[in-house]
Every structure is written in structure tokens, then in C-alpha cells.
Design a protein around this motif. Sequence first.
Motif, PDB file in Angstrom:
ATOM      1  N   GLN A 143       0.826  -1.209   0.000  1.00  0.00           N
ATOM      2  CA  GLN A 143       0.000   0.000   0.000  1.00  0.00           C
ATOM      3  C   GLN A 143       0.862   1.262   0.000  1.00  0.00           C
ATOM      4  O   GLN A 143       0.560   2.236  -0.694  1.00  0.00           O
ATOM      5  N   ARG A 144       1.975   1.239   0.760  1.00  0.00           N
ATOM      6  CA  ARG A 144       2.872   2.402   0.751  1.00  0.00           C
ATOM      7  C   ARG A 144       3.503   2.587  -0.633  1.00  0.00           C
ATOM      8  O   ARG A 144       3.702   3.718  -1.089  1.00  0.00           O
ATOM      9  N   GLU A 174       0.980   4.305  -2.708  1.00  0.00           N
ATOM     10  CA  GLU A 174       0.829   5.716  -2.321  1.00  0.00           C
ATOM     11  C   GLU A 174       1.992   6.552  -2.836  1.00  0.00           C
ATOM     12  O   GLU A 174       1.794   7.656  -3.365  1.00  0.00           O
ATOM     13  N   SER A 182       1.670   7.273  -6.455  1.00  0.00           N
ATOM     14  CA  SER A 182       0.404   7.930  -6.824  1.00  0.00           C
ATOM     15  C   SER A 182      -0.530   6.994  -7.587  1.00  0.00           C
ATOM     16  O   SER A 182      -1.206   7.388  -8.539  1.00  0.00           O
ATOM     17  N   SER A 192      -4.645   5.420  -2.868  1.00  0.00           N
ATOM     18  CA  SER A 192      -4.505   5.983  -1.525  1.00  0.00           C
ATOM     19  C   SER A 192      -5.453   5.273  -0.583  1.00  0.00           C
ATOM     20  O   SER A 192      -6.339   4.511  -1.012  1.00  0.00           O
ATOM     21  N   SER A 203      -9.262   4.087  -1.136  1.00  0.00           N
ATOM     22  CA  SER A 203      -9.625   3.913  -2.548  1.00  0.00           C
ATOM     23  C   SER A 203      -9.776   2.433  -2.869  1.00  0.00           C
ATOM     24  O   SER A 203      -9.158   1.580  -2.224  1.00  0.00           O
ATOM     25  N   HIS A 243      -6.568   0.156  -3.279  1.00  0.00           N
ATOM     26  CA  HIS A 243      -5.509   0.210  -2.270  1.00  0.00           C
ATOM     27  C   HIS A 243      -5.213  -1.195  -1.734  1.00  0.00           C
ATOM     28  O   HIS A 243      -6.064  -1.821  -1.111  1.00  0.00           O
TER      29      HIS A 243
END
Length: 425
Positions: free
Chosen positions: A46-47, A50, A53, A56, A59, A62
Motif C-alpha cells: 500500500q505504501r 501511495e 500515486s 490511496s 480507494s 488500495h
Amino acid sequence: MFIGATDGGTAGDVSRLQQFLADDETIYPEGFITGFFGQATLSALQRFQEQNSIASAGSPGHGFVGPMTRAALERGCGGAGLAGQLGANLKKPGNFVGNRPPQTQPQSWGGPEFPFTNAKTRPGATRAPKTAPLPVRPGTPGVSSTFNPSNFTTEITNRYLTLTPGMKLVYETKTASSTERTEILIPGETRVVKGVTTLVYRDRVWLDGALVEDTKDYLAQDRNGNVWYFGEDVNNYEDGQVADHDGSWRAGQNGAQPGIWMKANPQVGDTYAQENYPGVAEDKAEVLSISETVTVPYGTFQSCLKTYDTTPLDPDAREHKYYCPGVGAEILAVDLVSKERSELVSAEIGVTGNPPFETGPVGGSGGSGSNSGEGNGQGNGEDDDDDQAGLPSSSNLASASTSGSSLYSAVAKIILAILLPSYGR
């Protein structure tokens, strides 16, 4: 892939994904390369999304690998490498990385990145097709610099590896021309490696009565029950003298990182790196069975773990090893090339004493020497991260026992350490 997935069920894809994410400590600070897809891997994915882009928090995408995430993985690998190898499990329509419906998730995780006994289901618990040993990309850390020493203990209670101070195990390997005897001793000694206080696992080997190897392995158990391997100091002997220290390594030195000696809850198909020092120590294991019945001179045991052990450094070094809950240790190792069997012949508890461990330069006399300044069975409490791999530290030399020798001899050892370029290796 999904939470709870393993290398065994994804042909090694979980470890490949972890290796990629671990290259960036801001994305995957834990840095665990375990072959098990847990919460830490999901959070790292997930990072990654993020920072690129892609998605996030909150969403729909994610934590899921869709076209944009796959493309980002490929860019990160230069269009090849990891993402190119993930075709079977990340590129098929409908396959994803992320959360599965609640009915397939464990009741509670209990930790960041390992399989546990309280899982309702264990996806991927079938043996993957036999392949070459699990690849590790050069420079990829096994555990990042944020590795937390407070998560470890020297109380090793894993059901397949239960180490009690005073424990002594004896193994014999017989061939047509020789007999090899191995003694494992848990003297209660400790040593700090990579900031972690570890338990010393003393391993000595005799061939036809002559000492050929004396090793100190450094182990610690995390709070989830996984036993980690933080390195070893090795003395190899010839004609009663230390010939070299080949095979020595310690986590935190020269790029070496901890490996996993034994998982808390190993399952069929799991693969993991036991040693993690590229080019020097790269032992790997795959779980083949957890229901073996094994008979050795010491007895017959059931529900034993069977592993397939290899190293890319020596293609002929291939073994089956068996660990049994009734003993809490390895009871049998079978060399798949020579067919030789190293069998447990005796086990004792309450053994006292800790034979001296040679710490001087090569050519030192076997059976003499000091205990690395770790007298009375305890470590010196110092972190070894700044020592050269396989070498005694200057503080250990300075504190080495001079019992039975003159002060001149102790000074001579220090001079040799400075002058001999081949010292310690």
C-alpha cells in the motif's frame, strides 16, 4: 496472492515481491523476506502504491495489484526482473495482492509477517514444483536496519527447536572408511549480534577421533516463535590446529543479515533463507512434510518436520533434514548425494562446562585458547556489528585468557592480528 499466501502456493512470488519492496526502507521498514504474505507485506504494498500515486487509503485499489501497480513494479525492475517473474500470480486476470474475504483470514495475526497456528485456513499449503534454490537479489536486505532487538529472546521454545541450557546432543555418521561424530552443546552462553542478545549453539565435529570443526552459532527467537540465525564463528582444524575460519559470518557485518533457522509454524511448501550472507553463507530450506515418522538410534518419533536443504554455493550440497517435537531438535540428516545418514544417538540435559573456543589466528593449537572473553558461559554484552566477519574483535583479543601461557604470548597474538593479512580468514 492474498494475506496468508506462501511461496509454496505461489511458486516463490511472495518472497520476490518482498525482496522488491525491501529495497526501500521507507516502503518496507521491517524488511522481512519470509515467503509468507502477512500484514507487513500488505502495508508495504500500500505504501508503494501511495508513493507512486497509484492508490490511496480508502480507494478501491488500495492493496490490490492491478494494471497500474503491475506497470510500476515493472518500471522499478527496469522492465524485467521481479515483475517479469510474477506472471503466474500477478498478471492473470482476476488475481491480486491484498485482502481476501474475512472467512479466509486468520482470526488474529499476533505479529507482522509469519504464519501462525491459529489460522482458520492455510492457502497454498501444497508443495510447489521443485525448482532451483530461492533466488535472492544481490544487495537485498533480509532484515532492514530498523530490526527491533526488543522483539527477541534467548529462550528458544519452538516445538521443532527447543534449546535448554545444559542440553547436549550427539550424532554419528558412518561410512565404509570413517566415523564422524558431532556434538551439539547449549552452554547457556550468550552474545550480542546486530543489537540482539543471542544464544550460543555450540557445534563440534570429529572425524575418526580428530577435531575438524568447532562452531558457535548465534540464535534468538522472536515473540511469534520463529527462530532466527544471526551468524556463526567457525574454526576449521587440520592436524590439531586452526586452519581457517571459512564459513564465518555475523548479521550486521559486510552486508550479512539474519536468516530463519526454524519457522514458528512451518507448512508444506514454505521456503526460507536460513543464512543470508551472499557469496559466503546462503543455506536455504523448503518444507516437504510435517507428518514424518523417523527412526534413529535414539528412538522412533512421529509428526516430524522434513526439509530439503540446499545452497547455491555448492550444487552437490543437498540434504533432507528431520526435526521432531519429541526431541525439539534435528534428529536426522540424509546427504542426498552420498546417502550418508547423520543420526541422533544420545541426548542429555544438565550438562555443565563449556570447552575453550579458539580465538587466535590460524595455526593456533586446538584445545587451547580462550572463551572470547565470555567466561562463565555468558557473552561479553558487546554488539559485534563493527567486527570483521569471522574475526575476533580487538576487545576479545585483549581480554583473552592467558592461563597456561605467558603475557608475551598474548601480546604476540595481537601483533600477529595486525601484521598477517590472512588473519582470521
